[in-house]
Design a protein around this motif. Sequence first.
Motif, PDB file in Angstrom:
ATOM      1  N   LEU A 211       0.825  -1.210   0.000  1.00 38.22           N
ATOM      2  CA  LEU A 211       0.000   0.000   0.000  1.00 38.22           C
ATOM      3  C   LEU A 211       0.858   1.257   0.000  1.00 38.22           C
ATOM      4  CD1 LEU A 211      -2.755  -1.103   2.550  1.00 38.22           C
ATOM      5  CD2 LEU A 211      -2.933  -1.016   0.047  1.00 38.22           C
ATOM      6  N   ALA A 212       1.998   1.208   0.728  1.00 35.57           N
ATOM      7  CA  ALA A 212       2.897   2.362   0.787  1.00 35.57           C
ATOM      8  C   ALA A 212       3.503   2.641  -0.585  1.00 35.57           C
ATOM      9  CB  ALA A 212       4.003   2.137   1.814  1.00 35.57           C
ATOM     10  N   LEU A 213       3.966   1.584  -1.296  1.00 37.46           N
ATOM     11  CA  LEU A 213       4.551   1.782  -2.619  1.00 37.46           C
ATOM     12  C   LEU A 213       3.514   2.298  -3.605  1.00 37.46           C
ATOM     13  CD1 LEU A 213       6.942   1.641  -4.529  1.00 37.46           C
ATOM     14  CD2 LEU A 213       6.440  -0.795  -4.911  1.00 37.46           C
ATOM     15  N   ALA A 214       2.280   1.792  -3.505  1.00 34.87           N
ATOM     16  CA  ALA A 214       1.208   2.282  -4.373  1.00 34.87           C
ATOM     17  C   ALA A 214       0.949   3.763  -4.099  1.00 34.87           C
ATOM     18  CB  ALA A 214      -0.065   1.467  -4.145  1.00 34.87           C
ATOM     19  N   GLY A 215       0.862   4.123  -2.803  1.00 37.13           N
ATOM     20  CA  GLY A 215       0.651   5.522  -2.436  1.00 37.13           C
ATOM     21  C   GLY A 215       1.815   6.397  -2.843  1.00 37.13           C
ATOM     22  N   MET A 216       3.057   5.881  -2.666  1.00 32.16           N
ATOM     23  CA  MET A 216       4.253   6.631  -3.064  1.00 32.16           C
ATOM     24  C   MET A 216       4.235   6.929  -4.564  1.00 32.16           C
ATOM     25  SD  MET A 216       7.098   4.464  -0.964  1.00 32.16           S
ATOM     26  CE  MET A 216       8.395   4.819  -2.172  1.00 32.16           C
ATOM     27  N   SER A 217       3.839   5.945  -5.356  1.00 33.62           N
ATOM     28  CA  SER A 217       3.826   6.107  -6.814  1.00 33.62           C
ATOM     29  C   SER A 217       2.848   7.189  -7.244  1.00 33.62           C
ATOM     30  CB  SER A 217       3.475   4.770  -7.481  1.00 33.62           C
ATOM     31  OG  SER A 217       4.394   3.763  -7.104  1.00 33.62           O
ATOM     32  N   ILE A 218       1.676   7.181  -6.620  1.00 34.27           N
ATOM     33  CA  ILE A 218       0.663   8.193  -6.941  1.00 34.27           C
ATOM     34  C   ILE A 218       1.113   9.569  -6.456  1.00 34.27           C
ATOM     35  CG2 ILE A 218      -1.707   8.951  -6.428  1.00 34.27           C
ATOM     36  CD1 ILE A 218      -2.428   5.919  -6.309  1.00 34.27           C
ATOM     37  N   ALA A 219       1.666   9.623  -5.233  1.00 35.23           N
ATOM     38  CA  ALA A 219       2.157  10.893  -4.697  1.00 35.23           C
ATOM     39  C   ALA A 219       3.305  11.437  -5.540  1.00 35.23           C
ATOM     40  CB  ALA A 219       2.602  10.715  -3.244  1.00 35.23           C
ATOM     41  N   THR A 220       4.186  10.541  -6.014  1.00 35.96           N
ATOM     42  CA  THR A 220       5.301  10.976  -6.864  1.00 35.96           C
ATOM     43  C   THR A 220       4.790  11.624  -8.137  1.00 35.96           C
ATOM     44  OG1 THR A 220       6.738   9.204  -6.035  1.00 35.96           O
ATOM     45  CG2 THR A 220       7.359  10.217  -8.118  1.00 35.96           C
ATOM     46  N   LYS A 221       3.755  11.039  -8.724  1.00 38.51           N
ATOM     47  CA  LYS A 221       3.185  11.627  -9.947  1.00 38.51           C
ATOM     48  C   LYS A 221       2.597  13.004  -9.660  1.00 38.51           C
ATOM     49  CE  LYS A 221       0.246  10.707 -13.935  1.00 38.51           C
ATOM     50  NZ  LYS A 221       1.324  11.000 -14.886  1.00 38.51           N
ATOM     51  N   GLU A 222       1.920  13.132  -8.516  1.00 38.93           N
ATOM     52  CA  GLU A 222       1.353  14.425  -8.132  1.00 38.93           C
ATOM     53  C   GLU A 222       2.461  15.461  -7.917  1.00 38.93           C
ATOM     54  OE1 GLU A 222      -2.181  15.504  -7.262  1.00 38.93           O
ATOM     55  OE2 GLU A 222      -2.160  14.093  -8.935  1.00 38.93           O
ATOM     56  N   ILE A 223       3.525  15.058  -7.231  1.00 47.39           N
ATOM     57  CA  ILE A 223       4.654  15.970  -6.991  1.00 47.39           C
ATOM     58  C   ILE A 223       5.311  16.364  -8.310  1.00 47.39           C
ATOM     59  CG2 ILE A 223       6.975  16.144  -5.979  1.00 47.39           C
ATOM     60  CD1 ILE A 223       5.903  14.212  -3.746  1.00 47.39           C
ATOM     61  N   ALA A 224       5.503  15.379  -9.189  1.00 48.02           N
ATOM     62  CA  ALA A 224       6.160  15.624 -10.476  1.00 48.02           C
ATOM     63  C   ALA A 224       5.343  16.550 -11.364  1.00 48.02           C
ATOM     64  CB  ALA A 224       6.410  14.300 -11.198  1.00 48.02           C
ATOM     65  N   MET A 225       4.015  16.457 -11.273  1.00 51.24           N
ATOM     66  CA  MET A 225       3.140  17.247 -12.140  1.00 51.24           C
ATOM     67  C   MET A 225       2.800  18.618 -11.558  1.00 51.24           C
ATOM     68  SD  MET A 225       2.655  15.449 -14.829  1.00 51.24           S
ATOM     69  CE  MET A 225       1.298  16.349 -15.567  1.00 51.24           C
ATOM     70  N   PHE A 226       3.125  18.827 -10.273  1.00 52.29           N
ATOM     71  CA  PHE A 226       2.681  20.051  -9.601  1.00 52.29           C
ATOM     72  C   PHE A 226       3.332  21.296 -10.182  1.00 52.29           C
ATOM     73  CE2 PHE A 226       2.668  23.231  -6.205  1.00 52.29           C
ATOM     74  CZ  PHE A 226       1.327  23.237  -5.880  1.00 52.29           C
ATOM     75  N   ASN A 227       4.609  21.196 -10.536  1.00 55.84           N
ATOM     76  CA  ASN A 227       5.335  22.359 -11.051  1.00 55.84           C
ATOM     77  C   ASN A 227       5.756  22.099 -12.493  1.00 55.84           C
ATOM     78  OD1 ASN A 227       7.684  24.345 -11.428  1.00 55.84           O
ATOM     79  ND2 ASN A 227       6.928  24.905  -9.396  1.00 55.84           N
ATOM     80  N   SER A 228       5.658  23.120 -13.332  1.00 54.58           N
ATOM     81  CA  SER A 228       6.035  22.970 -14.738  1.00 54.58           C
ATOM     82  C   SER A 228       7.548  22.770 -14.889  1.00 54.58           C
ATOM     83  CB  SER A 228       5.591  24.199 -15.543  1.00 54.58           C
ATOM     84  OG  SER A 228       6.182  25.380 -15.008  1.00 54.58           O
ATOM     85  N   ASN A 229       8.309  23.216 -13.882  1.00 52.42           N
ATOM     86  CA  ASN A 229       9.759  23.049 -13.895  1.00 52.42           C
ATOM     87  C   ASN A 229      10.123  21.719 -13.233  1.00 52.42           C
ATOM     88  OD1 ASN A 229      12.542  23.140 -13.487  1.00 52.42           O
ATOM     89  ND2 ASN A 229      12.561  25.332 -13.088  1.00 52.42           N
ATOM     90  N   VAL A 230      10.622  20.777 -14.026  1.00 54.04           N
ATOM     91  CA  VAL A 230      10.913  19.438 -13.518  1.00 54.04           C
ATOM     92  C   VAL A 230      11.984  19.450 -12.436  1.00 54.04           C
ATOM     93  CG1 VAL A 230      12.675  18.912 -15.270  1.00 54.04           C
ATOM     94  CG2 VAL A 230      11.363  17.053 -14.205  1.00 54.04           C
ATOM     95  N   TRP A 231      12.922  20.422 -12.500  1.00 55.70           N
ATOM     96  CA  TRP A 231      13.987  20.508 -11.504  1.00 55.70           C
ATOM     97  C   TRP A 231      13.429  20.788 -10.118  1.00 55.70           C
ATOM     98  CZ3 TRP A 231      18.266  18.429 -12.981  1.00 55.70           C
ATOM     99  CH2 TRP A 231      18.671  18.502 -14.318  1.00 55.70           C
ATOM    100  N   VAL A 232      12.396  21.603 -10.047  1.00 52.50           N
ATOM    101  CA  VAL A 232      11.773  21.923  -8.754  1.00 52.50           C
ATOM    102  C   VAL A 232      11.194  20.651  -8.131  1.00 52.50           C
ATOM    103  CG1 VAL A 232       9.898  23.187  -7.627  1.00 52.50           C
ATOM    104  CG2 VAL A 232      11.271  24.307  -9.404  1.00 52.50           C
TER     105      VAL A 232
END
Length: 300
Positions: free
Chosen positions: A156-177
């Motif tokens: 469940l943690a890895l599933a949640g991490m994967s979804i959270a990672t996508k949210e974090i990655a998509m939050f800012n248009s600058n990938v470095w941030v």
Amino acid sequence: MLWVINGLIYGFFTALYTLVNQQYKLNGYILGIWRGFGISLCFLPFMFFIPLQTNAYIWALLIFQGWLIGIYDSHLFFASADFGAGPTSRVMALTALVTSILWWAMTPRLFDQLLADGTAFITIILILFGFTVSYWYMIRSTVTRAVINYMVPAILALAGMSIATKEIAMFNSNVWVSIVYYLVVATAVSGLYNTIFYIKHQKPGFVGFFKEVFNKKVVEAGVYIVSFSAALITAKTLAMRVAPNPGYVVALVLTAPIFVFALNRYNKVPDNVSVKAGFAMIFFLVLLIVLVNGHYGITD
């Protein structure tokens, strides 16, 4: 196709990351401390070159992600030590399906579009199911109820991490941030999680804590863990950023046992892996890549 390339890089460095404790067999919390604080300190200077994030949502997401990383890391390390890497890896095969289902539940509008094309939806379910079954048979190890019960939080943690990672990655248009904040903030939280639980369970005392954490053998393993983890987190963030569903990236990271098998064979270390089932898993993985990257309307 960039999510495929980065997903496979993610799988490769996950294999290296897994092999570290196969050799050193250290306390899972200590490795989690090194992984968390080590990565965070290495990338902290980069925070001065990117804009400060003031959105409360992204900070809450990063803290939540760090908590999930702590749960996943500690369970994975301890399960490998107590039950063996084979049974632990076999149970984790369920993560791709769990992640996909959770993501579909969180994106109902896109899921409705996918569901409208029954042929594409049924095909992708069959591919994910075939991939999971192949993975299950590839890792030829006995799975007990104790392993399953212990690993449910990690799945469940890895599933949640994967979804959270996508949210974090998509939050800012600058990938470095996205990458820098993940590498600094989320990992620091995971380091704190493992520190708290290490002190709670081991009760080493102030001097004993630093003596154990900076033991020569631990430092050597910690350097490897930090290096491999930084690479896999970067690759994971980039893959999640462009993949339509984080579950598909999780399917790619589950190629790690194939890399482990190849590296073990090179180093002449016995590895109980079914080569035939491994090829079957690769077959379904290729089908998944063709289906998602082709013009078949897979947007979720």
